[in-house]
Design an enzyme around this catalytic site. Structure first.
Site, PDB file in Angstrom:
ATOM      1  N   ASN A 115       0.836  -1.196   0.000  1.00  0.00           N
ATOM      2  CA  ASN A 115       0.000   0.000   0.000  1.00  0.00           C
ATOM      3  C   ASN A 115       0.873   1.249   0.000  1.00  0.00           C
ATOM      4  OD1 ASN A 115      -0.424   1.956   2.509  1.00  0.00           O
ATOM      5  ND2 ASN A 115       0.221  -0.049   3.328  1.00  0.00           N
ATOM      6  N   PHE A 119      -1.636   8.344   4.251  1.00  0.00           N
ATOM      7  CA  PHE A 119      -2.384   8.983   5.346  1.00  0.00           C
ATOM      8  C   PHE A 119      -3.673   9.650   4.842  1.00  0.00           C
ATOM      9  CE2 PHE A 119       1.362   9.847   8.532  1.00  0.00           C
ATOM     10  CZ  PHE A 119       1.491   8.489   8.701  1.00  0.00           C
ATOM     11  N   SER A 187       5.592   5.221   8.718  1.00  0.00           N
ATOM     12  CA  SER A 187       4.984   4.891   7.429  1.00  0.00           C
ATOM     13  C   SER A 187       5.945   5.275   6.310  1.00  0.00           C
ATOM     14  CB  SER A 187       3.660   5.640   7.247  1.00  0.00           C
ATOM     15  OG  SER A 187       3.213   5.532   5.905  1.00  0.00           O
ATOM     16  N   ASN A 189       5.032   5.977   3.321  1.00  0.00           N
ATOM     17  CA  ASN A 189       4.234   6.563   2.247  1.00  0.00           C
ATOM     18  C   ASN A 189       4.002   8.071   2.351  1.00  0.00           C
ATOM     19  OD1 ASN A 189       3.873   3.991   1.038  1.00  0.00           O
ATOM     20  ND2 ASN A 189       2.324   3.528   2.589  1.00  0.00           N
ATOM     21  N   THR A 190       4.588   8.709   3.358  1.00  0.00           N
ATOM     22  CA  THR A 190       4.583  10.169   3.459  1.00  0.00           C
ATOM     23  C   THR A 190       6.026  10.627   3.332  1.00  0.00           C
ATOM     24  OG1 THR A 190       2.614  10.255   4.858  1.00  0.00           O
ATOM     25  CG2 THR A 190       4.100  12.153   4.939  1.00  0.00           C
ATOM     26  N   LYS A 225       5.080   3.510  17.090  1.00  0.00           N
ATOM     27  CA  LYS A 225       5.076   2.456  16.070  1.00  0.00           C
ATOM     28  C   LYS A 225       6.362   2.560  15.261  1.00  0.00           C
ATOM     29  CE  LYS A 225       2.056   0.157  12.754  1.00  0.00           C
ATOM     30  NZ  LYS A 225       0.683   0.090  12.232  1.00  0.00           N
ATOM     31  N   ASN A 254       5.501  -1.575  11.627  1.00  0.00           N
ATOM     32  CA  ASN A 254       4.820  -1.032  10.454  1.00  0.00           C
ATOM     33  C   ASN A 254       5.178  -1.871   9.224  1.00  0.00           C
ATOM     34  OD1 ASN A 254       3.405   0.875   8.802  1.00  0.00           O
ATOM     35  ND2 ASN A 254       3.992   2.509  10.203  1.00  0.00           N
TER      36      ASN A 254
END
Length: 353
Positions: A115, A119, A187, A189-190, A225, A254
């Protein structure tokens, strides 16, 4: 039966299937007869699974990880099918659309997902409104038994030097409505987010949140996390900081940016592109991290284990390594709503208080 249903659902795009399936569950669980039916089919009512973890009493140790219910839309459904807790989010101060679609992909040969959601969420104010309504529901809804974690992050447009402000905003607004907090700086993805895992950046954010926490009449547990891609040196820094700031625990872990050891073809991976990998390939790494942290701290830092859990055996491994609670996500997609019941019915002594 779910294997047949899964083969049908997997014909459609993953993000569409996620929202469609949960909307169906929401519809069924919106009525008292529907809740009774779902609880009978999927939930395990056994007081021996009640667990005290970080000062919170959970009806059972099986939760759904952040990212599944980003906006607190599915609390009723997830409680009804037996989850002991739901970690909402990641929630940011402002609503944001996330990355362009498609952004969620299945790797069926690997029992995995990739994925790069980014966010996407409705923003802290709307999420807070939903949590308030959930808390006001009748006892029949099960709202008194379900524990809710608030996974908080920063907006994409917020520069890293101001990131602490976003975490503070979310912490203050969610505080009355969640049972614990998870700081998400891991994460992939940011852009630039993982830079906040560096010791000094992390110290700034966590110290400010702990200072706010201490001012409350009743404090809420604060977790961090972490990514499974940390080096041992970075992991040691996290452990040292957690002990210094007196964090209540860690969520391990994560998604990973690694693509090592996958059965999916190089062409498929290239077509999909970047993003965080979850599911079976993450199981070994996350368990190793849990074990390392436990041994390094003499098991004094509570751990929520996450990554590659899709059976009771996987749960046993995580708990033997040192996890006190576990979270599932990708395993739920591959195994279906009966997974919680399967895990609890295995009656592993580690699952019980």
């Amino acid at each position: 039966m779910y294997k047949w249903l899964r083969s049908l659902l997997f014909l459609f795009p993953p993000e569409f299937v996620h929202h469609f399936s949960m909307s169906v569950l929401n519809g069924i669980s919106s009525t008292s007869p529907g809740r009774t039916l779902l609880r009978k089919a999927f939930s395990v009512d056994d007081a021996s699974f009640t667990k005290n973890f970080a000062g919170i009493l959970f009806k059972n140790p099986v939760g759904i990880a952040a990212g599944f219910d980003k906006n607190a839309l599915y609390l009723q459904s997830l409680e009804t099918i037996g989850f002991g807790f739901v970690e909402i989010g990641t929630v940011t101060p402002l609503a944001q659309k996330g990355n362009p679609k498609p952004r969620l992909f299945r790797l069926k040969k690997d029992g995995a997902l990739i994925n790069r959601m980014g966010f996407n969420n409705d923003g802290v104010d709307k999420v807070t409104e939903r949590l308030k309504k959930w808390k006001e529901k009748t006892p029949d809804s099960g709202n008194g038994m379900l524990r809710i974690g608030g996974n908080i992050g920063k907006n994409k447009i917020t520069p890293n030097e101001n990131a602490w402000q976003d975490y503070v905003i979310c912490f203050e607004k969610l505080f009355p409505w969640v049972d614990y907090f998870v700081v998400n700086v891991s994460s992939p993805n940011t852009p630039g987010l993982r830079e906040l895992q560096e010791k000094e950046a992390l110290r700034s954010i966590l110290t400010k949140l702990q200072d706010l926490n201490k001012k409350q009449k009743i404090q809420k547990p604060l977790f961090l996390k972490i990514a499974p891609d940390l080096t041992h040196s970075q992991l040691d820094d996290v452990i040292e900081l957690a002990e210094e700031i007196k964090l209540d625990g860690l969520v391990v872990s994560n998604t990973t940016i690694s693509r090592e050891g996958l059965h999916s073809s190089a062409n498929e991976l290239e077509r999909i592109g970047g993003g965080g990998l979850s599911g079976d390939p993450l199981k070994k790494k996350s368990t190793e991290f849990i074990q390392y942290i436990g041994q390094k701290t003499n098991h004094l830092i509570p751990i929520i284990g996450s990554g590659g859990i899709r059976s009771a055996g996987d749960v046993k491994e995580k708990m033997q390594a040192g996890a006190g609670l576990i979270q599932i996500w990708t395993g739920f997609i591959y195994e279906g709503p009966g997974l919680v019941r399967e895990i609890l019915n295995a009656k592993s002594p580690k699952l019980k208080a």
